[in-house]
Design a protein around this motif. Structure first.
Motif, PDB file in Angstrom:
ATOM      1  N   LEU A  38       1.009  -1.350   0.191  1.00 65.17           N
ATOM      2  CA  LEU A  38      -0.092   0.091   0.142  1.00 65.17           C
ATOM      3  C   LEU A  38       0.883   1.358   0.134  1.00 65.17           C
ATOM      4  CD1 LEU A  38      -2.562  -1.140   2.859  1.00 65.17           C
ATOM      5  CD2 LEU A  38      -3.010  -0.924   0.305  1.00 65.17           C
ATOM      6  N   ALA A  39       0.684   2.125  -0.829  1.00 59.23           N
ATOM      7  CA  ALA A  39       1.307   3.690  -0.641  1.00 59.23           C
ATOM      8  C   ALA A  39       0.147   4.556  -0.433  1.00 59.23           C
ATOM      9  CB  ALA A  39       2.068   3.641  -2.195  1.00 59.23           C
ATOM     10  N   GLY A  40       0.223   5.287   0.580  1.00 56.30           N
ATOM     11  CA  GLY A  40      -0.420   6.046   1.110  1.00 56.30           C
ATOM     12  C   GLY A  40      -0.402   7.040   2.110  1.00 56.30           C
ATOM     13  N   THR A  41      -1.313   7.760   2.604  1.00 52.68           N
ATOM     14  CA  THR A  41      -0.755   8.860   3.655  1.00 52.68           C
ATOM     15  C   THR A  41      -1.424   8.390   5.009  1.00 52.68           C
ATOM     16  OG1 THR A  41      -1.042  10.546   1.947  1.00 52.68           O
ATOM     17  CG2 THR A  41      -0.962  11.441   4.190  1.00 52.68           C
ATOM     18  N   PHE A  59      -1.506   2.644  13.384  1.00 49.48           N
ATOM     19  CA  PHE A  59      -1.738   3.985  12.853  1.00 49.48           C
ATOM     20  C   PHE A  59      -2.587   3.717  11.532  1.00 49.48           C
ATOM     21  CE2 PHE A  59       2.218   2.441  10.629  1.00 49.48           C
ATOM     22  CZ  PHE A  59       1.907   2.615   9.203  1.00 49.48           C
ATOM     23  N   LYS A  60      -3.399   4.537  11.141  1.00 51.33           N
ATOM     24  CA  LYS A  60      -4.437   4.535   9.939  1.00 51.33           C
ATOM     25  C   LYS A  60      -3.708   5.082   8.752  1.00 51.33           C
ATOM     26  CE  LYS A  60      -8.547   4.056  12.524  1.00 51.33           C
ATOM     27  NZ  LYS A  60      -9.684   4.742  13.038  1.00 51.33           N
ATOM     28  N   LEU A  61      -3.912   4.688   7.487  1.00 47.64           N
ATOM     29  CA  LEU A  61      -3.262   4.804   6.246  1.00 47.64           C
ATOM     30  C   LEU A  61      -4.429   5.030   5.317  1.00 47.64           C
ATOM     31  CD1 LEU A  61      -0.503   5.020   4.835  1.00 47.64           C
ATOM     32  CD2 LEU A  61      -1.005   2.838   4.065  1.00 47.64           C
ATOM     33  N   VAL A  62      -4.528   6.130   4.592  1.00 52.18           N
ATOM     34  CA  VAL A  62      -5.452   6.590   3.561  1.00 52.18           C
ATOM     35  C   VAL A  62      -4.930   6.124   2.317  1.00 52.18           C
ATOM     36  CG1 VAL A  62      -5.386   8.748   3.456  1.00 52.18           C
ATOM     37  CG2 VAL A  62      -7.603   7.667   2.900  1.00 52.18           C
ATOM     38  N   THR A  63      -5.656   5.297   1.432  1.00 52.25           N
ATOM     39  CA  THR A  63      -5.026   5.404  -0.044  1.00 52.25           C
ATOM     40  C   THR A  63      -6.242   5.899  -0.936  1.00 52.25           C
ATOM     41  OG1 THR A  63      -5.797   3.064  -0.225  1.00 52.25           O
ATOM     42  CG2 THR A  63      -3.623   3.357   0.411  1.00 52.25           C
ATOM     43  N   SER A  64      -5.936   6.086  -2.217  1.00 53.36           N
ATOM     44  CA  SER A  64      -7.084   6.541  -3.051  1.00 53.36           C
ATOM     45  C   SER A  64      -6.864   5.973  -4.329  1.00 53.36           C
ATOM     46  CB  SER A  64      -7.095   8.208  -3.162  1.00 53.36           C
ATOM     47  OG  SER A  64      -5.864   8.503  -3.619  1.00 53.36           O
ATOM     48  N   ARG A  65      -7.917   5.784  -4.973  1.00 58.05           N
ATOM     49  CA  ARG A  65      -7.930   5.270  -6.526  1.00 58.05           C
ATOM     50  C   ARG A  65      -8.926   6.136  -7.223  1.00 58.05           C
ATOM     51  NH1 ARG A  65     -12.205   2.249  -6.934  1.00 58.05           N
ATOM     52  NH2 ARG A  65     -13.167   1.433  -5.025  1.00 58.05           N
ATOM     53  N   PRO A  66      -8.815   6.215  -8.600  1.00 56.36           N
ATOM     54  CA  PRO A  66     -10.047   6.971  -9.259  1.00 56.36           C
ATOM     55  C   PRO A  66     -11.096   6.109  -9.468  1.00 56.36           C
ATOM     56  CG  PRO A  66      -7.999   6.582 -10.720  1.00 56.36           C
ATOM     57  CD  PRO A  66      -7.571   5.774  -9.247  1.00 56.36           C
ATOM     58  N   ALA A 113     -11.517   6.990  -1.469  1.00 56.91           N
ATOM     59  CA  ALA A 113     -10.450   6.848  -0.534  1.00 56.91           C
ATOM     60  C   ALA A 113     -10.832   5.525   0.246  1.00 56.91           C
ATOM     61  CB  ALA A 113     -10.459   7.730   0.667  1.00 56.91           C
ATOM     62  N   GLU A 114      -9.751   4.745   0.576  1.00 51.74           N
ATOM     63  CA  GLU A 114      -9.904   3.377   1.258  1.00 51.74           C
ATOM     64  C   GLU A 114      -8.871   3.743   2.674  1.00 51.74           C
ATOM     65  OE1 GLU A 114     -11.547   0.886   0.855  1.00 51.74           O
ATOM     66  OE2 GLU A 114     -12.274   1.197  -1.086  1.00 51.74           O
ATOM     67  N   TRP A 115      -9.532   3.312   3.638  1.00 49.10           N
ATOM     68  CA  TRP A 115      -8.976   3.556   5.215  1.00 49.10           C
ATOM     69  C   TRP A 115      -8.209   2.089   5.543  1.00 49.10           C
ATOM     70  CZ3 TRP A 115      -8.247   7.925   7.768  1.00 49.10           C
ATOM     71  CH2 TRP A 115      -8.628   9.155   7.065  1.00 49.10           C
ATOM     72  N   HIS A 116      -7.263   2.127   6.211  1.00 44.41           N
ATOM     73  CA  HIS A 116      -6.515   0.918   6.169  1.00 44.41           C
ATOM     74  C   HIS A 116      -5.840   0.995   7.715  1.00 44.41           C
ATOM     75  CE1 HIS A 116      -6.664   0.065   2.087  1.00 44.41           C
ATOM     76  NE2 HIS A 116      -6.166   1.194   1.872  1.00 44.41           N
TER      77      HIS A 116
END
Length: 133
Positions: A7-10, A29-36, A55-58
């Motif tokens: 996963l690559a995210g913020t 920690f919580k990581l958010v990723t996004s996709r079109p 957005a997807e939360w992990h």
């Protein structure tokens, strides 16, 4: 068969570390990723022509040295690449109902954005040798 996640995210929740009774450091920690967003095979765009993203939360967990490094160098807004595995859990709540959870167990974390600088770090380059193991 393998259980591999990349996963690559913020980071969107500051890492929190606790120590178990047996002395294991656990950092979460919580990581958010996004996709079109796609519709009928095409990217959905808003009224200004910008693509719409979902957005997807992990939930991510890291142990011991990796967790301490994340706690020390990451904060909300840090971009990271997490490699690890999916871990599913099942438990019963106070009412006896089955509950389920899912988290990513980090095996490696690469920093994609620079850690915030403190007065102590000013003018100092941080490299891999400076990060404790």
């Amino acid at each position: 068969m393998q259980n591999i996640v990349i996963l690559a995210g913020t980071i969107r929740q500051a890492p929190e570390t606790r120590t178990t009774r047996t002395g294991t450091d656990v950092t979460r920690f919580k990581l958010v990723t996004s996709r079109p967003r796609y519709s009928e095979g095409r990217v959905v765009r808003d009224e200004n022509g910008y693509r719409v993203e979902d957005a997807e939360w992990h939930r991510v967990v890291a142990f011991n040295g990796l967790g301490r490094t994340i706690q020390q160098y990451c904060e909300t807004g840090t971009k990271v690449l997490v490699r690890g595995r999916i871990h599913y859990t099942k438990w019963q709540d106070a009412d006896g109902q089955d509950r389920y959870g899912c988290e990513i167990v980090a095996e490696t974390v690469d920093f994609l954005s620079r850690a915030p600088q403190t007065d102590e770090d000013e003018g100092r380059f941080i490299n891999e040798d400076d990060i404790p193991t």
